[in-house]
Design a protein around this motif. Structure first.
Motif, PDB file in Angstrom:
ATOM      1  N   ALA A 267       8.461  -2.157  10.630  1.00 28.38           N
ATOM      2  CA  ALA A 267       8.102  -1.110   9.673  1.00 28.38           C
ATOM      3  C   ALA A 267       9.100   0.046   9.719  1.00 28.38           C
ATOM      4  N   GLY A 268       9.510   0.426  10.930  1.00 28.49           N
ATOM      5  CA  GLY A 268      10.514   1.483  11.040  1.00 28.49           C
ATOM      6  C   GLY A 268      11.822   1.093  10.387  1.00 28.49           C
ATOM      7  N   LEU A 269      12.193  -0.181  10.510  1.00 27.16           N
ATOM      8  CA  LEU A 269      13.420  -0.662   9.884  1.00 27.16           C
ATOM      9  C   LEU A 269      13.305  -0.615   8.360  1.00 27.16           C
ATOM     10  N   TYR A 270      12.182  -1.080   7.840  1.00 31.67           N
ATOM     11  CA  TYR A 270      11.987  -1.070   6.392  1.00 31.67           C
ATOM     12  C   TYR A 270      11.909   0.357   5.851  1.00 31.67           C
ATOM     13  N   GLN A 271      11.355   1.272   6.618  1.00 33.75           N
ATOM     14  CA  GLN A 271      11.289   2.660   6.163  1.00 33.75           C
ATOM     15  C   GLN A 271      12.686   3.238   5.992  1.00 33.75           C
ATOM     16  N   ASP A 272      13.589   2.888   6.899  1.00 35.57           N
ATOM     17  CA  ASP A 272      14.968   3.361   6.777  1.00 35.57           C
ATOM     18  C   ASP A 272      15.692   2.683   5.609  1.00 35.57           C
ATOM     19  N   ILE A 273      15.460   1.383   5.438  1.00 35.85           N
ATOM     20  CA  ILE A 273      16.158   0.647   4.388  1.00 35.85           C
ATOM     21  C   ILE A 273      15.761   1.150   3.005  1.00 35.85           C
ATOM     22  N   TYR A 274      14.444   1.365   2.817  1.00 38.76           N
ATOM     23  CA  TYR A 274      13.945   1.736   1.488  1.00 38.76           C
ATOM     24  C   TYR A 274      13.721   3.232   1.330  1.00 38.76           C
ATOM     25  N   HIS A 275      14.135   4.026   2.311  1.00 38.90           N
ATOM     26  CA  HIS A 275      14.089   5.486   2.207  1.00 38.90           C
ATOM     27  C   HIS A 275      12.686   5.970   1.836  1.00 38.90           C
ATOM     28  N   LEU A 276      11.703   5.429   2.530  1.00 35.24           N
ATOM     29  CA  LEU A 276      10.318   5.831   2.300  1.00 35.24           C
ATOM     30  C   LEU A 276       9.999   7.031   3.177  1.00 35.24           C
TER      31      LEU A 276
ATOM     32  N   LEU B 265       5.691   5.185   6.213  1.00 35.45           N
ATOM     33  CA  LEU B 265       5.353   3.757   6.194  1.00 35.45           C
ATOM     34  C   LEU B 265       4.605   3.448   7.490  1.00 35.45           C
ATOM     35  N   VAL B 266       3.302   3.357   7.379  1.00 37.78           N
ATOM     36  CA  VAL B 266       2.452   3.071   8.528  1.00 37.78           C
ATOM     37  C   VAL B 266       2.131   1.578   8.512  1.00 37.78           C
ATOM     38  N   PHE B 267       2.501   0.890   9.584  1.00 34.39           N
ATOM     39  CA  PHE B 267       2.204  -0.538   9.654  1.00 34.39           C
ATOM     40  C   PHE B 267       0.704  -0.728   9.815  1.00 34.39           C
TER      41      PHE B 267
ATOM     42  N   GLN C 273       0.823  -1.203   0.000  1.00 37.32           N
ATOM     43  CA  GLN C 273       0.000   0.000   0.000  1.00 37.32           C
ATOM     44  C   GLN C 273       0.860   1.258   0.000  1.00 37.32           C
ATOM     45  N   THR C 274       1.959   1.241   0.752  1.00 39.26           N
ATOM     46  CA  THR C 274       2.856   2.398   0.759  1.00 39.26           C
ATOM     47  C   THR C 274       3.467   2.600  -0.618  1.00 39.26           C
ATOM     48  N   ARG C 275       3.911   1.504  -1.240  1.00 36.13           N
ATOM     49  CA  ARG C 275       4.463   1.618  -2.588  1.00 36.13           C
ATOM     50  C   ARG C 275       3.450   2.196  -3.559  1.00 36.13           C
ATOM     51  N   ALA C 276       2.225   1.666  -3.539  1.00 36.98           N
ATOM     52  CA  ALA C 276       1.195   2.150  -4.458  1.00 36.98           C
ATOM     53  C   ALA C 276       0.885   3.625  -4.220  1.00 36.98           C
ATOM     54  N   THR C 277       0.768   4.014  -2.944  1.00 36.97           N
ATOM     55  CA  THR C 277       0.460   5.409  -2.621  1.00 36.97           C
ATOM     56  C   THR C 277       1.603   6.338  -3.015  1.00 36.97           C
ATOM     57  N   TYR C 278       2.814   5.935  -2.696  1.00 33.63           N
ATOM     58  CA  TYR C 278       3.999   6.745  -3.007  1.00 33.63           C
ATOM     59  C   TYR C 278       4.148   6.905  -4.515  1.00 33.63           C
TER      60      TYR C 278
END
Length: 787
Positions: free
Chosen positions: A341-350, A353-355, A45-50
């Motif tokens: 989710a916080g870890l993935y947000q840092d990795i993918y520079h989003l 990212l709301v879990f 969902q974050t990918r689609a929204t972004y």
């Protein structure tokens, strides 16, 4: 409260240790299911929204140089909703205090409007002002890696010209979730920068006034991709089109898609294993309880309770334990998911990212856990229906062990009495013992598989950067260069050896399968960058034909001897029909190899190279980097050690984090299974052990009879756990492997040894805890038992 409900609470309190352990097994399975499904949903969902909010293109069409008027013709293609032309190119950024130049990609921004496609998110500052040629936006990941901020000045060499730029904004972009330099496959925030400039400034720098070298297209809803790609290639062919491709082949998007794919595979395979173990444990516990409470069941039925009411009482016990575990798993899954989710947000520079967990994930976790509990308990409840009051109130008939085998005379003479009692119990209860063995082996298999994959990650690094790549530095050029460029490199300070190479962008096809990648030309006897087989032996480059990496061969579904179609996307753009000469065991990326002379002949461009692998005197690094910074044709310089560290960081994050989580959970579950097995065995033998104490056996002898069985079960489970772990390691490795890297599998003595030691330690701790219970057995109550 009804009498049976009060009995239910008393029963739960009496078996609280086992109930808690089984609930934890259920909780772990539900936690993984909720955490992973929630993470998949959140990422998707974050990918689609972004992508939608910042209008990421559906089609990317690089071209050598095309006039602006071609944008209107591209917009007329059926199915195209919007078109944006831009200028993009490579640059080298000179960082203060750093010898090695940093590769960068420079992109143009419209001066008087926001981009129609591939917009950027400004996290700090502002866009470059119209008419200003010295202002840039800088990618946030690179800025954070180097501590850069607004107002700082960067020096960059573009198209042979060195210029200074002032940072006026820090930006994030859905196009650069992962930042990977062109021609490399290892993302590294510190070694690759992205700069955005005003279009006029970049057009002047790259001599692109009134032209563009990349077209971006978005598609109408329901439009098919392939016809659009074909039409775009046809229009841009005369201008040096390099082959249009869809969003699914865009490198950054592929990284994120592979991560989601791996999470999906893991979430569908691992939680059911935990649920199956929980079902088995519930079956054992409830079965033992029904056997121990025969007289109580008879009395309850004699007082008028129906078979259904009594069976429902035990069914409530099963469901309560499962529901308690499921609720803990749901709460734990949300907690763990938010941290992940916080870890993935840092990795993918989003930027956000709301879990989020869909209600269906909670429902699925609870339903599966209850269903597993029902499967484990319903088979036992048939015993409740079968017991009549008269039969239940009598002691059970002695078990018939006539067919279970006997201990031979030689064993009797060798074993003492307690040891014979342990062996007889194992021989007389093969089904129960096998279940315990299988449960412990499953836990050990999960642990060893996870540790085996951890070792596989390290082996992939060692193989790639020690066996396959023996160079110190890789140099790439902006464009294809004559072979003389390799001789020029050889005369630079500290250069010991130069091995030229040529990389050509291409689309490989076999049947209906396609792969957009590149073909690498290698010199005869290449040893700084090698193609190797499964035994790490050199694969000589054939005079004709192509050598494919195993991952690429698997993607295309080809074997040695098959013929693949290679559509070259640069130069004369020939279409080649090439026989697959060999399959190379390359663990990083999905390369295809050819003899460099054969590749140049096929391209009609003899004696051309695109880069070189170098061996350099370590004491001359600084002098080498200082001189190569001033070579205008050099697009990038990569130090192998930097690439290795970046790859290790990538493996330890994202999927790597998940493998550590899985290993920890597998270890916990192994202890839970061993402890449950010990507790169940104690529950079944507590009366017998107390009777032995009354007969004169010491506490140590009684403990030996109980714990000896546990030791024998663990001993049998160890080799079975190795077999299960060996098989599971292939499944887990396949789930974590991507187009970027493949995890090698095989028997790893260290992984299985550590898992085995963990099982033994779990057995020792469980045995110690159960032994304490033996010391509390009431001998007087045992003497009063009517049998």
């Amino acid at each position: 409260m009804r009498a049976l409900d009060r009995k239910l609470l008393r029963d739960l309190w009496r078996i609280k240790g086992q109930a808690a352990a089984i609930a934890m097994v259920v909780a772990v399975g539900v936690l993984l299911q909720v955490m992973m499904s929630g993470m998949i949903t959140s990422l998707e969902q974050t990918r689609a929204t972004y992508y939608e909010r910042y209008r990421l293109a559906d089609v990317f069409a690089p071209v050598t140089r095309a006039p602006q008027k071609m944008l209107d013709r591209l917009a007329d293609i059926p199915g195209v909703a919007a078109v944006e032309g831009r200028v993009q190119g490579g640059a080298l950024v000179d960082m203060a205090g750093q010898d090695l130049p940093v590769r960068a990609q420079v992109l143009s921004l419209p001066e008087w409007r926001d981009p129609w496609l591939n917009d950027v998110y400004i996290s700090e500052g502002q866009r470059p002002r119209a008419g200003r040629t010295d202002e840039i936006l800088l990618l946030r990941a690179f800025a954070d890696a180097h501590g850069l901020g607004l107002g700082d000045v960067l020096s960059a060499t573009m198209y042979g010209s060195k210029r200074a730029f002032r940072i006026v904004g820090i930006a994030q972009s859905p196009e650069f979730l992962f930042t990977t330099a062109p021609g490399e496959f290892v993302p590294d925030d510190a070694r690759f920068a992205v700069l955005w400039l005003n279009a006029d400034a970049l057009e002047a720098a790259y001599d692109m006034k009134g032209a563009f070298n990349e077209a971006l297209l978005s598609l109408e809803r329901g439009a098919e991709l392939e016809p659009v790609l074909t039409a775009v290639d046809a229009l841009l062919d005369r201008y040096g089109g390099l082959g249009a491709y869809g969003l699914e082949d865009q490198l950054s998007n592929r990284f994120l898609s592979e991560e989601i794919k791996g999470l999906t595979a893991t979430s569908s395979a691992v939680p059911p294993i935990f649920m199956g173990v929980a079902a088995f444990l519930l079956y054992i516990v409830v079965s033992r309880m029904v056997s121990a409470e025969r007289e109580q069941i008879g009395l309850i039925k004699a007082f008028g309770y129906t078979d259904t009411e009594v069976a429902l009482h035990y069914f409530k016990l099963v469901v309560f334990i499962a529901l308690a575990g499921a609720l803990m798993g749901c709460l734990g899954g949300v907690w763990a998911g938010r941290g992940l989710a916080g870890l993935y947000q840092d990795i993918y520079h989003l930027p956000f990212l709301v879990f989020r967990v869909e209600p269906s994930s909670f429902a699925t976790g609870i339903f599966i856990s209850v269903l597993a509990a029902m499967v484990g308990g319903l088979s036992v409840l048939r015993q409740v229906f079968a017991l009549t009051p008269a039969v239940a109130m009598r002691p059970p008939a002695p078990a018939d062990y006539s067919r279970s085998g006997a201990i031979t005379a030689s064993l009797k003479s060798w074993l003492d009495q307690p040891s014979r009692m342990v062996l007889r119990r194992v021989m007389r209860n093969p089904g129960r013992v096998f279940g315990a063995v299988l449960g412990i082996a499953a836990g050990m298999g999960l642990s060893s598989a996870q540790m085996s994959v951890m070792s596989g990650f390290d082996e992939a690094l060692d193989t790639t950067f020690s066996v396959i790549d023996r160079s110190d530095v890789t140099v790439t050029f902006f464009e294809q260069m004559p072979l003389k460029a390799a001789f020029d490199l050889a005369h630079m300070p500290g250069v010991i050896e130069v091995e030229p190479t040529r990389g050509v962008s291409a689309v490989l096809r076999y049947g209906t399968e396609t792969y957009r990648g590149s073909v690498t030309g290698m010199v005869d006897g290449a040893h700084l960058s090698r193609a190797v087989d499964a035994d790490h032996r050199d694969i000589p480059m054939p005079a004709s034909g192509i050598v494919l990496a195993k991952s690429l061969a698997d993607t295309l579904g080809v074997q040695a001897g098959d013929t693949v179609t290679v559509e070259v996307l640069q130069g004369r753009r020939p279409t080649l029909e090439l026989r697959v000469a060999r399959i190379a065991d390359t663990l990083m990326g999905a390369p295809a190899y050819m003899n460099i002379d054969a590749l140049n002949r096929a391209m009609g461009e003899p004696g051309r190279i695109s880069g070189a692998f170098l061996r350099i005197d370590p004491d001359a690094y600084r002098a080498f980097f200082k001189e190569i910074k001033d070579v205008p044709s050099v697009a990038g310089v990569t130090r192998k050690n930097d690439a290795r560290l970046a790859m290790k960081k990538l493996m330890d994050e994202g999927a790597g984090t998940m493998r550590y989580v899985m290993a920890l959970i597998a270890g916990i579950i192994t202890f839970g299974i061993v402890y449950n097995s010990a507790r169940i065995s104690f529950g079944e033998q507590s009366r017998d052990l107390a009777s032995l104490r009354v007969m004169g056996f010491s506490q140590g002898e009684a403990a030996f009879i109980l714990l000896g069985e546990l030791a024998l079960v663990v001993l049998i489970a160890l080799p079975l756990g190795v077999l299960l772990g060996f098989g599971l390691s292939y499944l887990v490795a396949a789930g974590f492997s991507t187009d970027l890297y493949q995890i090698p599998t095989g028997f790893r003595a260290d992984a299985f040894g550590i898992a085995g030691v963990a099982v033994v330690l779990a057995a020792l701790i469980s045995g110690w805890l159960v032994k304490r219970e033996i010391e509390k057995v009431d001998l007087v109550a045992t003497l009063k038992t009517r049998e």
